[in-house]
Write an enzyme that holds these catalytic residues in place. Structure first.
Site, PDB file in Angstrom:
ATOM      1  CB  CYS A 124       3.979  -0.136  -4.825  1.00 54.56           C
ATOM      2  SG  CYS A 124       3.898  -0.301  -3.263  1.00 54.56           S
ATOM      3  NE  ARG A 140       1.826   3.756  -0.373  1.00 53.76           N
ATOM      4  CZ  ARG A 140       1.959   2.822  -1.116  1.00 53.76           C
ATOM      5  NH1 ARG A 140       2.854   2.892  -2.001  1.00 53.76           N
ATOM      6  NH2 ARG A 140       1.177   1.510  -0.934  1.00 53.76           N
TER       7      ARG A 140
END
Lengths: 71, 222
Positions: free
Chosen positions: B57, B134
């Protein structure tokens, strides 16, 4: 951009918006004058309207007496 | 959120679809309370990540922040989301700036109650019940869903593809064309295939398009 701090003081960005609202302006006008993204300006105007610092007149916004007292 | 009842006990949530209006929401973000409608008139890439202070991330946030100026030139903003608190988001954004010298310039939704994540179908229970996958939702200036990308927890997204997708969608809107595989700005575009026999006959006589056959024509953009 959060405008009104929990203690009632204003963030620098909020003061910047208030300072140009002596004349009635649209969100688009404020965005252009301050070179701020429109989404941030809309969120600020909503928050400051809720706090009584500005009021809307049609699609324009102008500072209130409470707002002047914060500058 | 609209729900569809199937066989009495099974309930399936109805998630956003390409070509449908983006579901409206108001959320706490690192830039204060924002409504989706605040972005009207601007394109928006809303994306979720699994969690703050995690390595993949972090690489993605660096990459999103790096393409933000280019997206803004295309009248497009970024809006992140994860199931973390606003304090965690602020701390992570500050850490990214301190450790990687990259300012996070876009707001991040603190979706602790999973309201927006659920509304947009960002949680894949087979992967994780507590983290968002995601996801990328491309929302146009009229607040319609234009594209959706899902990636698993393990795999960072490709910013080049996200930029290319934005360029392709805006080219489609501006010129009324489609774009072929691996299209890049400057490449030929696809002329939408004719819908009638008359139009097909006209198409093969069209000298401005290069056609392999009546249904497969490309042209340069002027």
């Amino acid at each position: 951009m959060a405008c009104v701090n929990p203690d009632g003081t204003l963030s620098p960005s909020a003061k910047g918006v208030l300072a140009i609202l002596n004349q009635a302006l649209t969100a688009e006008d404020v965005s252009a004058k301050l070179n701020q993204p429109l989404f941030k300006v809309r969120a600020s105007l909503r928050e400051m309207t809720d706090a009584g610092l500005i009021k809307s007149e049609g699609d324009k916004y102008i500072i209130t007496e409470i707002g002047r007292g914060k500058l | 959120m609209e729900q569809i009842n199937i066989h009495q006990e099974n309930v399936v949530n109805s998630f956003p679809r390409i070509g449908s209006p983006a579901p409206q929401f108001e959320a706490v973000t690192t830039h204060g309370n924002l409504k989706l409608s605040d972005f009207k008139g601007t394109w928006l890439i809303m994306f979720s990540h699994p969690a703050d202070f995690t390595p993949v991330c972090t690489t993605e946030f660096l990459a999103f922040a790096q393409i933000h100026p280019e997206l803004r030139k295309m009248n497009c903003e970024l809006l992140g989301l994860s199931i973390d608190s606003v304090y965690s988001h602020i701390a992570w954004a500050r850490n990214v700036e301190e450790k990687f010298n990259q300012k996070i310039t876009f707001p991040i939704i603190a979706d602790l109650n999973k309201e927006v994540a659920t509304l947009y179908g960002m949680i894949m229970p087979g992967e994780s019940k507590t983290e968002t996958s995601r996801c990328v939702f491309v929302i146009d200036d009229k607040q319609m869903i234009r594209a959706i990308i899902y990636y698993p927890l393990t795999t960072g997204r490709n910013m080049d593809e996200i930029l290319r997708l934005m360029q392709a969608l805006q080219t489609t809107d501006k010129h009324g064309v489609a774009t072929p595989a691996n299209w890049r700005p400057g490449d030929q575009v696809i002329v939408p295939p004719p819908k009638t026999q008359e139009m097909a006959e006209e198409r093969v006589r069209d000298k401005t398009a290069s056609c392999k056959d009546w249904y497969f024509c490309k042209k340069d953009l002027k």
